[in-house]
Design a protein around this motif. Structure first.
Motif, PDB file in Angstrom:
ATOM      1  N   GLY A  33       0.837  -1.192   0.000  1.00  0.00           N
ATOM      2  CA  GLY A  33       0.000   0.000   0.000  1.00  0.00           C
ATOM      3  C   GLY A  33       0.871   1.241   0.000  1.00  0.00           C
ATOM      4  O   GLY A  33       1.992   1.229   0.494  1.00  0.00           O
ATOM      5  N   VAL A  34       0.340   2.292  -0.568  1.00  0.00           N
ATOM      6  CA  VAL A  34       1.092   3.530  -0.742  1.00  0.00           C
ATOM      7  C   VAL A  34       1.476   4.146   0.604  1.00  0.00           C
ATOM      8  O   VAL A  34       2.629   4.518   0.823  1.00  0.00           O
ATOM      9  CB  VAL A  34       0.280   4.535  -1.591  1.00  0.00           C
ATOM     10  N   VAL A  35       0.523   4.253   1.502  1.00  0.00           N
ATOM     11  CA  VAL A  35       0.780   4.934   2.779  1.00  0.00           C
ATOM     12  C   VAL A  35       1.870   4.227   3.571  1.00  0.00           C
ATOM     13  O   VAL A  35       2.826   4.845   4.040  1.00  0.00           O
ATOM     14  CB  VAL A  35      -0.518   5.052   3.623  1.00  0.00           C
ATOM     15  N   TRP A  36       1.738   2.915   3.718  1.00  0.00           N
ATOM     16  CA  TRP A  36       2.714   2.178   4.522  1.00  0.00           C
ATOM     17  C   TRP A  36       4.090   2.214   3.875  1.00  0.00           C
ATOM     18  O   TRP A  36       5.096   2.410   4.558  1.00  0.00           O
ATOM     19  CB  TRP A  36       2.275   0.734   4.747  1.00  0.00           C
ATOM     20  N   ALA A  37       4.154   2.022   2.565  1.00  0.00           N
ATOM     21  CA  ALA A  37       5.446   1.994   1.877  1.00  0.00           C
ATOM     22  C   ALA A  37       6.195   3.310   2.054  1.00  0.00           C
ATOM     23  O   ALA A  37       7.392   3.314   2.358  1.00  0.00           O
ATOM     24  CB  ALA A  37       5.238   1.701   0.390  1.00  0.00           C
ATOM     25  N   TRP A  38       5.495   4.428   1.861  1.00  0.00           N
ATOM     26  CA  TRP A  38       6.157   5.727   2.000  1.00  0.00           C
ATOM     27  C   TRP A  38       6.467   6.045   3.454  1.00  0.00           C
ATOM     28  O   TRP A  38       7.482   6.682   3.755  1.00  0.00           O
ATOM     29  CB  TRP A  38       5.334   6.825   1.328  1.00  0.00           C
ATOM     30  N   ALA A  39       5.622   5.591   4.384  1.00  0.00           N
ATOM     31  CA  ALA A  39       5.918   5.799   5.804  1.00  0.00           C
ATOM     32  C   ALA A  39       7.150   5.002   6.216  1.00  0.00           C
ATOM     33  O   ALA A  39       8.008   5.499   6.950  1.00  0.00           O
ATOM     34  CB  ALA A  39       4.714   5.414   6.658  1.00  0.00           C
ATOM     35  N   PHE A  40       7.254   3.765   5.736  1.00  0.00           N
ATOM     36  CA  PHE A  40       8.404   2.925   6.061  1.00  0.00           C
ATOM     37  C   PHE A  40       9.686   3.528   5.499  1.00  0.00           C
ATOM     38  O   PHE A  40      10.686   3.660   6.206  1.00  0.00           O
ATOM     39  CB  PHE A  40       8.177   1.510   5.514  1.00  0.00           C
ATOM     40  N   ALA A  41       9.656   3.916   4.230  1.00  0.00           N
ATOM     41  CA  ALA A  41      10.832   4.539   3.620  1.00  0.00           C
ATOM     42  C   ALA A  41      11.165   5.859   4.320  1.00  0.00           C
ATOM     43  O   ALA A  41      12.342   6.175   4.541  1.00  0.00           O
ATOM     44  CB  ALA A  41      10.594   4.768   2.128  1.00  0.00           C
ATOM     45  N   LEU A 107       6.419   8.645  12.097  1.00  0.00           N
ATOM     46  CA  LEU A 107       6.423   7.594  11.082  1.00  0.00           C
ATOM     47  C   LEU A 107       6.463   6.203  11.701  1.00  0.00           C
ATOM     48  O   LEU A 107       5.910   5.251  11.141  1.00  0.00           O
ATOM     49  CB  LEU A 107       7.583   7.809  10.111  1.00  0.00           C
ATOM     50  N   LEU A 108       7.073   6.086  12.863  1.00  0.00           N
ATOM     51  CA  LEU A 108       7.050   4.815  13.593  1.00  0.00           C
ATOM     52  C   LEU A 108       5.614   4.371  13.851  1.00  0.00           C
ATOM     53  O   LEU A 108       5.254   3.213  13.647  1.00  0.00           O
ATOM     54  CB  LEU A 108       7.811   4.966  14.920  1.00  0.00           C
ATOM     55  N   VAL A 109       4.776   5.293  14.294  1.00  0.00           N
ATOM     56  CA  VAL A 109       3.380   4.970  14.584  1.00  0.00           C
ATOM     57  C   VAL A 109       2.640   4.573  13.308  1.00  0.00           C
ATOM     58  O   VAL A 109       1.894   3.598  13.288  1.00  0.00           O
ATOM     59  CB  VAL A 109       2.666   6.161  15.278  1.00  0.00           C
ATOM     60  N   VAL A 110       2.854   5.314  12.234  1.00  0.00           N
ATOM     61  CA  VAL A 110       2.174   5.007  10.975  1.00  0.00           C
ATOM     62  C   VAL A 110       2.594   3.627  10.464  1.00  0.00           C
ATOM     63  O   VAL A 110       1.765   2.845  10.000  1.00  0.00           O
ATOM     64  CB  VAL A 110       2.437   6.103   9.919  1.00  0.00           C
TER      65      VAL A 110
END
Length: 188
Positions: A33-41, A107-110
């Protein structure tokens, strides 16, 4: 010896790592998913940027720090020797120490909200961010060549920033809902 350090090197490292991690996000977003991928990066990038800001010498050529001139212990003077002004923000080094950890906490929380174990993962992640800060200060103490000073105030400020970031992240999670895999082509 080629000097490594200074604002230019920090900015170049920030840009290069940002591009690399944007590529990682693009690779991951279809699967996660877009949100998780960008939050992780973004979380990884924030940690790299913190490392660049704190472990590279502030000046391009800090000179030589002789063994008998280097500090042998970390400063435990709360409030520390931080100067009133700092070379990036006029609000002072303490403000920078807080602000630089806010994105990591948020970003940790997301990232952690994707799983049901997020309520355990977030406190563990906050502890890991605190350990990262301690590790940075220990490295600054041991590597006198980088011309940085170990200070317990930095750890307090960094953990404060990470905790504020967690609070921001709790708001972001409600808005972004990272547990939903949003595919770029309208899938799912």
């Amino acid at each position: 010896m080629v000097p490594v350090g200074g604002v230019e090197v920090m900015l170049a490292g920030t840009a290069a790592s940002g591009l690399l991690l944007a590529g990682l996000a693009l690779l991951l977003q279809r699967r996660t998913g877009v949100v998780w991928a960008w939050a992780f990066a973004g979380l990884l990038w924030s940690l790299v940027v913190i490392g660049l800001l704190t472990l590279l010498p502030a000046q391009a050529d800090p000179g030589v720090v002789y063994a008998d001139e280097r500090l042998g212990v970390c400063s435990f003077d709360l409030g520390g020797p931080a100067p009133d002004g700092f070379w990036i923000l006029s609000g002072g080094q303490r403000l920078l120490n807080v602000l630089v950890f806010v994105p990591s906490g948020a970003l940790l929380v997301v990232v952690a909200a994707r799983w049901r174990s997020g309520w355990v993962t977030v406190p563990l992640g906050l502890a890991a961010l605190a350990a990262y800060s301690v590790g940075i200060e220990w490295t600054q103490l041991e590597l006198a060549r980088i011309d940085r000073a170990c200070d317990v105030t930095d750890v307090v400020d960094n953990v404060t920033g990470a905790a504020l970031g967690v609070a921001v992240g709790l708001v972001l999670v409600v808005v972004l809902r990272p547990w939903r895999a949003r595919h770029p082509r309208g899938g799912r």
